[in-house]
Design an enzyme around this catalytic site. Sequence first.
Site, PDB file in Angstrom:
ATOM      1  N   LYS A 160       1.950  -3.886   6.533  1.00  0.00           N
ATOM      2  CA  LYS A 160       2.433  -3.806   5.140  1.00  0.00           C
ATOM      3  C   LYS A 160       3.933  -3.528   5.120  1.00  0.00           C
ATOM      4  O   LYS A 160       4.687  -4.164   4.393  1.00  0.00           O
ATOM      5  CB  LYS A 160       1.686  -2.698   4.374  1.00  0.00           C
ATOM      6  CG  LYS A 160       0.206  -2.971   4.172  1.00  0.00           C
ATOM      7  CD  LYS A 160      -0.021  -4.192   3.314  1.00  0.00           C
ATOM      8  CE  LYS A 160      -1.484  -4.547   3.182  1.00  0.00           C
ATOM      9  NZ  LYS A 160      -1.722  -5.895   2.666  1.00  0.00           N
ATOM     10  N   SER A 199       0.834  -1.198   0.000  1.00  0.00           N
ATOM     11  CA  SER A 199       0.000   0.000   0.000  1.00  0.00           C
ATOM     12  C   SER A 199       0.871   1.251   0.000  1.00  0.00           C
ATOM     13  O   SER A 199       1.979   1.257   0.561  1.00  0.00           O
ATOM     14  CB  SER A 199      -0.856  -0.007   1.268  1.00  0.00           C
ATOM     15  OG  SER A 199      -1.460   1.254   1.477  1.00  0.00           O
ATOM     16  N   TYR A 227      -2.239  -1.439  10.895  1.00  0.00           N
ATOM     17  CA  TYR A 227      -2.488  -1.987   9.548  1.00  0.00           C
ATOM     18  C   TYR A 227      -1.328  -1.625   8.620  1.00  0.00           C
ATOM     19  O   TYR A 227      -0.750  -2.482   7.949  1.00  0.00           O
ATOM     20  CB  TYR A 227      -3.815  -1.449   8.973  1.00  0.00           C
ATOM     21  CG  TYR A 227      -3.881  -1.607   7.470  1.00  0.00           C
ATOM     22  CD1 TYR A 227      -4.068  -2.856   6.887  1.00  0.00           C
ATOM     23  CD2 TYR A 227      -3.701  -0.506   6.614  1.00  0.00           C
ATOM     24  CE1 TYR A 227      -4.079  -3.008   5.504  1.00  0.00           C
ATOM     25  CE2 TYR A 227      -3.714  -0.647   5.241  1.00  0.00           C
ATOM     26  CZ  TYR A 227      -3.898  -1.906   4.690  1.00  0.00           C
ATOM     27  OH  TYR A 227      -3.902  -2.048   3.327  1.00  0.00           O
TER      28      TYR A 227
HETATM   29  P1  NAD Z   1     -10.831  -7.233   1.163  1.00  0.00           P
HETATM   30  O1  NAD Z   1     -11.054  -7.245   2.628  1.00  0.00           O
HETATM   31  O2  NAD Z   1     -12.010  -7.006   0.280  1.00  0.00           O
HETATM   32  O3  NAD Z   1     -10.118  -8.603   0.713  1.00  0.00           O
HETATM   33  C1  NAD Z   1      -9.233  -9.299   1.562  1.00  0.00           C
HETATM   34  C2  NAD Z   1      -9.670 -10.757   1.576  1.00  0.00           C
HETATM   35  O4  NAD Z   1      -8.807 -11.507   2.415  1.00  0.00           O
HETATM   36  C3  NAD Z   1     -11.086 -10.948   2.108  1.00  0.00           C
HETATM   37  O5  NAD Z   1     -11.842 -11.701   1.181  1.00  0.00           O
HETATM   38  C4  NAD Z   1     -10.901 -11.700   3.421  1.00  0.00           C
HETATM   39  O6  NAD Z   1     -11.984 -12.564   3.694  1.00  0.00           O
HETATM   40  C5  NAD Z   1      -9.603 -12.436   3.156  1.00  0.00           C
HETATM   41  N1  NAD Z   1      -8.826 -12.800   4.348  1.00  0.00           N
HETATM   42  C6  NAD Z   1      -8.452 -11.976   5.373  1.00  0.00           C
HETATM   43  N2  NAD Z   1      -7.722 -12.692   6.248  1.00  0.00           N
HETATM   44  C7  NAD Z   1      -7.627 -13.967   5.764  1.00  0.00           C
HETATM   45  C8  NAD Z   1      -7.001 -15.157   6.234  1.00  0.00           C
HETATM   46  N3  NAD Z   1      -6.327 -15.206   7.395  1.00  0.00           N
HETATM   47  N4  NAD Z   1      -7.100 -16.277   5.484  1.00  0.00           N
HETATM   48  C9  NAD Z   1      -7.786 -16.274   4.301  1.00  0.00           C
HETATM   49  N5  NAD Z   1      -8.407 -15.169   3.832  1.00  0.00           N
HETATM   50  C10 NAD Z   1      -8.326 -14.033   4.560  1.00  0.00           C
HETATM   51  O7  NAD Z   1      -9.699  -6.160   0.844  1.00  0.00           O
HETATM   52  P2  NAD Z   1      -9.208  -5.573  -0.542  1.00  0.00           P
HETATM   53  O8  NAD Z   1      -9.597  -4.141  -0.590  1.00  0.00           O
HETATM   54  O9  NAD Z   1      -9.592  -6.467  -1.649  1.00  0.00           O
HETATM   55  O10 NAD Z   1      -7.636  -5.611  -0.304  1.00  0.00           O
HETATM   56  C11 NAD Z   1      -6.842  -6.695  -0.763  1.00  0.00           C
HETATM   57  C12 NAD Z   1      -5.429  -6.481  -0.275  1.00  0.00           C
HETATM   58  O11 NAD Z   1      -4.953  -5.220  -0.778  1.00  0.00           O
HETATM   59  C13 NAD Z   1      -5.281  -6.417   1.244  1.00  0.00           C
HETATM   60  O12 NAD Z   1      -4.077  -7.029   1.603  1.00  0.00           O
HETATM   61  C14 NAD Z   1      -5.233  -4.931   1.519  1.00  0.00           C
HETATM   62  O13 NAD Z   1      -4.548  -4.638   2.697  1.00  0.00           O
HETATM   63  C15 NAD Z   1      -4.472  -4.427   0.300  1.00  0.00           C
HETATM   64  N6  NAD Z   1      -4.735  -3.016   0.011  1.00  0.00           N
HETATM   65  C16 NAD Z   1      -6.013  -2.591  -0.134  1.00  0.00           C
HETATM   66  C17 NAD Z   1      -6.264  -1.240  -0.387  1.00  0.00           C
HETATM   67  C18 NAD Z   1      -7.682  -0.724  -0.518  1.00  0.00           C
HETATM   68  O14 NAD Z   1      -7.889   0.473  -0.455  1.00  0.00           O
HETATM   69  N7  NAD Z   1      -8.679  -1.574  -0.736  1.00  0.00           N
HETATM   70  C19 NAD Z   1      -5.196  -0.343  -0.497  1.00  0.00           C
HETATM   71  C20 NAD Z   1      -3.898  -0.822  -0.366  1.00  0.00           C
HETATM   72  C21 NAD Z   1      -3.674  -2.170  -0.117  1.00  0.00           C
HETATM   73  C1  UD1 Z   2      -6.971   5.023   3.913  1.00  0.00           C
HETATM   74  C2  UD1 Z   2      -5.984   4.624   4.979  1.00  0.00           C
HETATM   75  C3  UD1 Z   2      -4.807   3.922   4.312  1.00  0.00           C
HETATM   76  C4  UD1 Z   2      -5.314   2.722   3.503  1.00  0.00           C
HETATM   77  C5  UD1 Z   2      -6.348   3.206   2.497  1.00  0.00           C
HETATM   78  C6  UD1 Z   2      -6.973   2.062   1.751  1.00  0.00           C
HETATM   79  C7  UD1 Z   2      -6.226   6.182   6.866  1.00  0.00           C
HETATM   80  C8  UD1 Z   2      -5.584   7.282   7.638  1.00  0.00           C
HETATM   81  N1  UD1 Z   2      -5.567   5.791   5.747  1.00  0.00           N
HETATM   82  O1  UD1 Z   2      -6.316   5.874   2.991  1.00  0.00           O
HETATM   83  O2  UD1 Z   2      -3.892   3.474   5.298  1.00  0.00           O
HETATM   84  O3  UD1 Z   2      -4.228   2.114   2.791  1.00  0.00           O
HETATM   85  O4  UD1 Z   2      -7.405   3.890   3.186  1.00  0.00           O
HETATM   86  O5  UD1 Z   2      -7.747   1.262   2.602  1.00  0.00           O
HETATM   87  O6  UD1 Z   2      -7.266   5.670   7.243  1.00  0.00           O
HETATM   88  N2  UD1 Z   2     -12.374  11.357   3.798  1.00  0.00           N
HETATM   89  C9  UD1 Z   2     -13.422  12.181   4.141  1.00  0.00           C
HETATM   90  N3  UD1 Z   2     -14.576  11.602   4.600  1.00  0.00           N
HETATM   91  C10 UD1 Z   2     -14.732  10.254   4.725  1.00  0.00           C
HETATM   92  C11 UD1 Z   2     -13.645   9.416   4.400  1.00  0.00           C
HETATM   93  C12 UD1 Z   2     -12.479  10.007   3.950  1.00  0.00           C
HETATM   94  O7  UD1 Z   2     -13.341  13.394   4.035  1.00  0.00           O
HETATM   95  O8  UD1 Z   2     -15.810   9.788   5.148  1.00  0.00           O
HETATM   96  C13 UD1 Z   2     -11.164  11.961   3.224  1.00  0.00           C
HETATM   97  C14 UD1 Z   2      -9.879  11.641   3.977  1.00  0.00           C
HETATM   98  O9  UD1 Z   2      -9.610  12.622   4.930  1.00  0.00           O
HETATM   99  C15 UD1 Z   2      -8.859  11.643   2.813  1.00  0.00           C
HETATM  100  C16 UD1 Z   2      -9.664  11.169   1.609  1.00  0.00           C
HETATM  101  O10 UD1 Z   2     -11.041  11.415   1.936  1.00  0.00           O
HETATM  102  O11 UD1 Z   2      -8.408  12.943   2.565  1.00  0.00           O
HETATM  103  C17 UD1 Z   2      -9.487   9.696   1.282  1.00  0.00           C
HETATM  104  O12 UD1 Z   2      -9.731   8.927   2.450  1.00  0.00           O
HETATM  105  P1  UD1 Z   2      -9.801   7.329   2.404  1.00  0.00           P
HETATM  106  O13 UD1 Z   2     -10.699   6.904   1.311  1.00  0.00           O
HETATM  107  O14 UD1 Z   2     -10.117   6.846   3.783  1.00  0.00           O
HETATM  108  O15 UD1 Z   2      -8.329   6.894   1.964  1.00  0.00           O
HETATM  109  P2  UD1 Z   2      -6.918   7.256   2.630  1.00  0.00           P
HETATM  110  O16 UD1 Z   2      -7.067   8.056   3.861  1.00  0.00           O
HETATM  111  O17 UD1 Z   2      -6.055   7.840   1.555  1.00  0.00           O
END
Ligand code: NAD
Ligand code: UD1
Length: 360
Positions: A170, A141, A166
């Site tokens: 990573k 991330s 969290y």
């Molecule tokens: P998500 O929660 O939709 O998907 C994660 C999946 O992992 C889920 O289906 C959950 O059931 C499964 N899981 C969790 N723990 C497990 C375990 N111990 N064994 C087997 N399955 C397990 O999340 P996502 O948004 O699809 O994210 C996928 C990956 O990308 C994650 O590692 C997340 O941290 C990373 N990531 C997500 C974002 C984002 O904004 N969505 C941003 C940066 C990184």
């Molecule tokens: C957040 C996480 C980041 C994670 C990412 C994806 C925090 C501090 N950071 O990123 O670690 O990798 O999600 O899961 O939680 N905002 C609002 N109102 C809302 C929600 C968000 O104003 O209800 C604003 C936030 O202040 C930010 C922007 O929208 O400026 C994006 O927020 P968000 O979608 O939560 O993503 P990140 O904060 O970038």
Amino acid sequence: MSVVCTGIIMIQKSNLEKNILITGGAGFIGSHTCVELLQKGYHVIVVDNLVNSSAEALKRVEEITGKKVTFYKGSLLDKEFLENVFQSELFHYVIHFAGLKAVGESALKPLEYYQNNLTGSFVLLEVMRKYKVKNLIFSSSATVYGKPNTLPITEDFPVGCVTNPYGRTKFFLEEIFRDIYNADQEWNIILLRYFNPIGAHESGLIGENPNGIPNNLLPYVARVAVGTYPYIRIYGNNYNTPDGTGVRDYIHVVDLAKGHVKALEKMEKDVDSRNGIMRIYNLGTGIGYSVFDIIRAFSKICGRRLPYRVEERRAGDIDVCYADTTKAQQELGWKAEFDLERMCKDTYRWQVMNPNGYVK
Ligand code: NAD
Ligand code: UD1
């Protein structure tokens, strides 16, 4: 979908070269990546304990692609289960999405986050090593960069200044993967640092389905658009940005999924050249949008001005974050294609078609 109970049903093995293990494949990014991989002819085998997802997502992946997904329900923490999966299938590549990802929850339950994300990955790595599957693509991330000193963010920026458990999982895992690669260069490892994934598949069949009140901006905005919540809460309008609200690099989840296919293709070439290598790529668009930009774009898509209130800043938020994606363009031949309007349009369609997520 074939749901497999390990040790009970033997399933036919498919093309060795194309068997990809997708941990967390039922989740938001995993399910979209399964679609792109299946459409490219790969055979995907999903391991997921469904702690934050639904098996329905995988049925819909099959519906979109007309192809089968093999699904093993279970946790990465369960080594015996995972070994059974590796005994039943022949994998060459693993894309590791599985993990818990709610920032706020991680601050309240750090032990659970470290246990699930770190120990789950350790078990996976041990089993991969035992079965000689040393090709790993990992979901990292942009959070590992913390607050950047300059912009845009390139892959060689300092990492580790993270503010929550969290994010630390990573960062720690990135470091651990580096140690593993340094000790044994048979490993091929690609770390993909995602910026802010949003959007949904254009079919409206799969999308983001957060449990409870969404933490992230887009799922919250989508729920205001369909009337679940009365207004958007803007977390601060006094940031050092043009309109005072936080600026982020939002990327369509389908573009992100295609980035995984490109990373996999790169890794296939690395494996062919028999040189283990560790690579890192930013996956973003390189464009920053503010919270007001998002509200305006979404209002245009849903046809009404979405109400909002400005509230206090959220702890841990930074002013601006966006990627330099040159490296992914040059080395993977990948570039995000979908614009903000398309991201909002697809998010909205998913929300309207699935007001209760995967629950029918
Ligand atoms: P998500 O929660 O939709 O998907 C994660 C999946 O992992 C889920 O289906 C959950 O059931 C499964 N899981 C969790 N723990 C497990 C375990 N111990 N064994 C087997 N399955 C397990 O999340 P996502 O948004 O699809 O994210 C996928 C990956 O990308 C994650 O590692 C997340 O941290 C990373 N990531 C997500 C974002 C984002 O904004 N969505 C941003 C940066 C990184
Ligand atoms: C957040 C996480 C980041 C994670 C990412 C994806 C925090 C501090 N950071 O990123 O670690 O990798 O999600 O899961 O939680 N905002 C609002 N109102 C809302 C929600 C968000 O104003 O209800 C604003 C936030 O202040 C930010 C922007 O929208 O400026 C994006 O927020 P968000 O979608 O939560 O993503 P990140 O904060 O970038």
